[in-house]
Design a protein around this motif. Structure first.
Motif, PDB file in Angstrom:
ATOM      1  N   ASP A   1     -38.019 -24.308 -56.600  1.00  0.00           N
ATOM      2  CA  ASP A   1     -37.285 -25.529 -57.225  1.00  0.00           C
ATOM      3  C   ASP A   1     -35.716 -25.627 -56.976  1.00  0.00           C
ATOM      4  OD1 ASP A   1     -39.781 -26.158 -58.528  1.00  0.00           O
ATOM      5  OD2 ASP A   1     -39.299 -25.317 -60.657  1.00  0.00           O
TER       6      ASP A   1
ATOM      7  N   HIS B   1     -33.899 -28.578 -54.913  1.00  0.00           N
ATOM      8  CA  HIS B   1     -32.741 -29.220 -55.502  1.00  0.00           C
ATOM      9  C   HIS B   1     -31.571 -29.248 -54.470  1.00  0.00           C
ATOM     10  CE1 HIS B   1     -34.424 -30.519 -59.262  1.00  0.00           C
ATOM     11  NE2 HIS B   1     -34.689 -29.128 -59.745  1.00  0.00           N
TER      12      HIS B   1
ATOM     13  N   GLU C   1     -32.163 -31.781 -51.609  1.00  0.00           N
ATOM     14  CA  GLU C   1     -32.001 -32.993 -52.206  1.00  0.00           C
ATOM     15  C   GLU C   1     -30.507 -33.111 -52.647  1.00  0.00           C
ATOM     16  OE1 GLU C   1     -33.522 -35.454 -56.293  1.00  0.00           O
ATOM     17  OE2 GLU C   1     -33.850 -33.490 -56.183  1.00  0.00           O
TER      18      GLU C   1
ATOM     19  N   GLU D   1     -34.563 -37.090 -49.549  1.00  0.00           N
ATOM     20  CA  GLU D   1     -35.300 -37.651 -50.719  1.00  0.00           C
ATOM     21  C   GLU D   1     -35.955 -36.473 -51.514  1.00  0.00           C
ATOM     22  OE1 GLU D   1     -38.603 -38.645 -50.826  1.00  0.00           O
ATOM     23  OE2 GLU D   1     -38.214 -39.518 -52.720  1.00  0.00           O
ATOM     24  N   ARG D   2     -35.995 -36.726 -52.727  1.00  0.00           N
ATOM     25  CA  ARG D   2     -36.954 -35.647 -53.542  1.00  0.00           C
ATOM     26  C   ARG D   2     -38.176 -35.500 -53.161  1.00  0.00           C
ATOM     27  NH1 ARG D   2     -36.128 -32.551 -57.822  1.00  0.00           N
ATOM     28  NH2 ARG D   2     -37.873 -32.073 -59.139  1.00  0.00           N
ATOM     29  N   LYS D   3     -38.734 -36.261 -53.057  1.00  0.00           N
ATOM     30  CA  LYS D   3     -40.330 -36.162 -52.626  1.00  0.00           C
ATOM     31  C   LYS D   3     -40.448 -35.466 -51.321  1.00  0.00           C
ATOM     32  CE  LYS D   3     -44.579 -38.958 -52.219  1.00  0.00           C
ATOM     33  NZ  LYS D   3     -45.095 -40.296 -52.346  1.00  0.00           N
ATOM     34  N   GLU D   4     -39.579 -35.963 -50.351  1.00  0.00           N
ATOM     35  CA  GLU D   4     -39.762 -35.044 -48.976  1.00  0.00           C
ATOM     36  C   GLU D   4     -39.230 -33.701 -49.259  1.00  0.00           C
ATOM     37  OE1 GLU D   4     -37.844 -35.273 -44.668  1.00  0.00           O
ATOM     38  OE2 GLU D   4     -37.617 -36.767 -46.047  1.00  0.00           O
TER      39      GLU D   4
ATOM     40  N   MET E   1     -39.660 -31.864 -51.938  1.00  0.00           N
ATOM     41  CA  MET E   1     -40.519 -31.091 -52.598  1.00  0.00           C
ATOM     42  C   MET E   1     -41.915 -30.760 -51.673  1.00  0.00           C
ATOM     43  SD  MET E   1     -39.567 -30.148 -55.680  1.00  0.00           S
ATOM     44  CE  MET E   1     -41.267 -29.483 -55.932  1.00  0.00           C
ATOM     45  N   ARG E   2     -42.074 -31.912 -50.843  1.00  0.00           N
ATOM     46  CA  ARG E   2     -43.439 -31.595 -49.970  1.00  0.00           C
ATOM     47  C   ARG E   2     -42.994 -30.571 -48.928  1.00  0.00           C
ATOM     48  NH1 ARG E   2     -43.739 -36.462 -48.859  1.00  0.00           N
ATOM     49  NH2 ARG E   2     -42.605 -36.653 -46.941  1.00  0.00           N
ATOM     50  N   GLU E   3     -41.964 -30.636 -48.506  1.00  0.00           N
ATOM     51  CA  GLU E   3     -41.515 -29.481 -47.489  1.00  0.00           C
ATOM     52  C   GLU E   3     -41.221 -28.226 -47.863  1.00  0.00           C
ATOM     53  OE1 GLU E   3     -40.080 -28.210 -43.463  1.00  0.00           O
ATOM     54  OE2 GLU E   3     -40.873 -30.272 -44.297  1.00  0.00           O
TER      55      GLU E   3
ATOM     56  N   THR F   1     -42.876 -27.070 -50.749  1.00  0.00           N
ATOM     57  CA  THR F   1     -44.426 -26.695 -51.198  1.00  0.00           C
ATOM     58  C   THR F   1     -45.173 -26.401 -49.863  1.00  0.00           C
ATOM     59  OG1 THR F   1     -44.345 -28.165 -52.834  1.00  0.00           O
ATOM     60  CG2 THR F   1     -46.308 -27.286 -52.272  1.00  0.00           C
TER      61      THR F   1
END
Length: 244
Positions: free
Chosen positions: A205, A209, A212, A217-220, A222-224, A226
């Motif tokens: 997390d 953050h 970001e 971008e947040r979705k990108e 988090m995807r990276e 993860t």
């Protein structure tokens, strides 16, 4: 890297020796990295040398805490975990790749420190001298991260794709190394009363953050993150399945 599997219940003393070894010698490694960064960018020399001094001071605080708690920092264990990181740092330094060093130390390594130092405070009272050391070190690690974020915001102002490309390039090795260490110390953390899964989640997390905050971008982000931590996630899922 060492395999820190202590699934058969190694003593809490052994776990603390290894964890504090990683803390003491990891801080010394951080000091060295910031000093190397200062040589690559003279305009930031004063600030980065300040960071290096602070990291070295953390190592001394942790040594003092070890002495007060009858803990012996395990240097061999720390060397095994830090060797891969040192190889990366040396390679980036030889290539004069300041930005890569800033990602490794200022984001990835600091994320590992923050995600373990903060929860350690929940068990610190069991170990005399550790609470003050970890509280002060945690505050200063966050200070370092704030500077690194500001640097990257200016360095990649209006160039999110450029920053994303940099982090992807560095993440391949950086998170494999530091994420691997998180995996190796998970059982050690649990032995002293912490949650390895929670620490790993906090590291994911925190790093997402940071990406970001600089402009991904947040979705990108988090995807990276993860994807990078997939082996760690799979381990915890397998462990949870085995106990149900």
């Amino acid at each position: 890297m060492h395999n820190a599997d202590i699934s058969r219940g190694a003593p809490k003393q052994l776990a603390m020796n290894r964890l504090m070894g990683l803390a003491v010698f990891g801080e010394a490694t951080a000091a060295r990295t910031y000093n190397m960064m200062s040589r690559l960018r003279p305009e930031f020399e004063k600030m980065l040398k300040k960071f290096a001094y602070m990291e070295g001071t953390h190592a001394r605080w942790f040594r003092d805490a070890c002495a007060a708690s009858n803990v012996t920092p395990d240097k061999d264990f720390a060397d095994g975990e830090l060797g891969y990181l040192n190889d990366q740092v040396e390679a980036y330094y030889e290539a004069e790749d300041f930005d890569a060093l800033a990602v490794v130390q200022g984001f990835i390594v600091e994320s590992l420190a923050i995600s373990t130092y903060a929860p350690f405070l929940t068990v610190a009272d069991e170990y005399p001298g550790t609470r003050d050391a970890f509280e002060r070190a945690l505050e200063e690690e966050m200070y370092h991260v704030e500077w690194i974020k500001r640097y990257f915001r200016l360095r990649f102002y209006d160039d999110g794709p450029g920053f994303a490309e940099l982090t992807r390039r560095v993440n391949v090795k950086g998170v494999d190394c530091v994420g691997g260490t998180m995996m190796n110390i998970a059982d050690l953390l649990e032995e002293v009363g912490m949650s390895g899964a929670d620490c790993a989640g906090a590291m994911m997390d925190n790093y997402a953050h940071l990406l970001e905050d600089v402009g991904i971008e947040r979705k990108e982000a988090m995807r990276e993150v993860t994807r990078m931590f997939a082996p760690l996630i799979q381990r915890y899922r397998a462990k949870a399945s085995a106990t149900t």
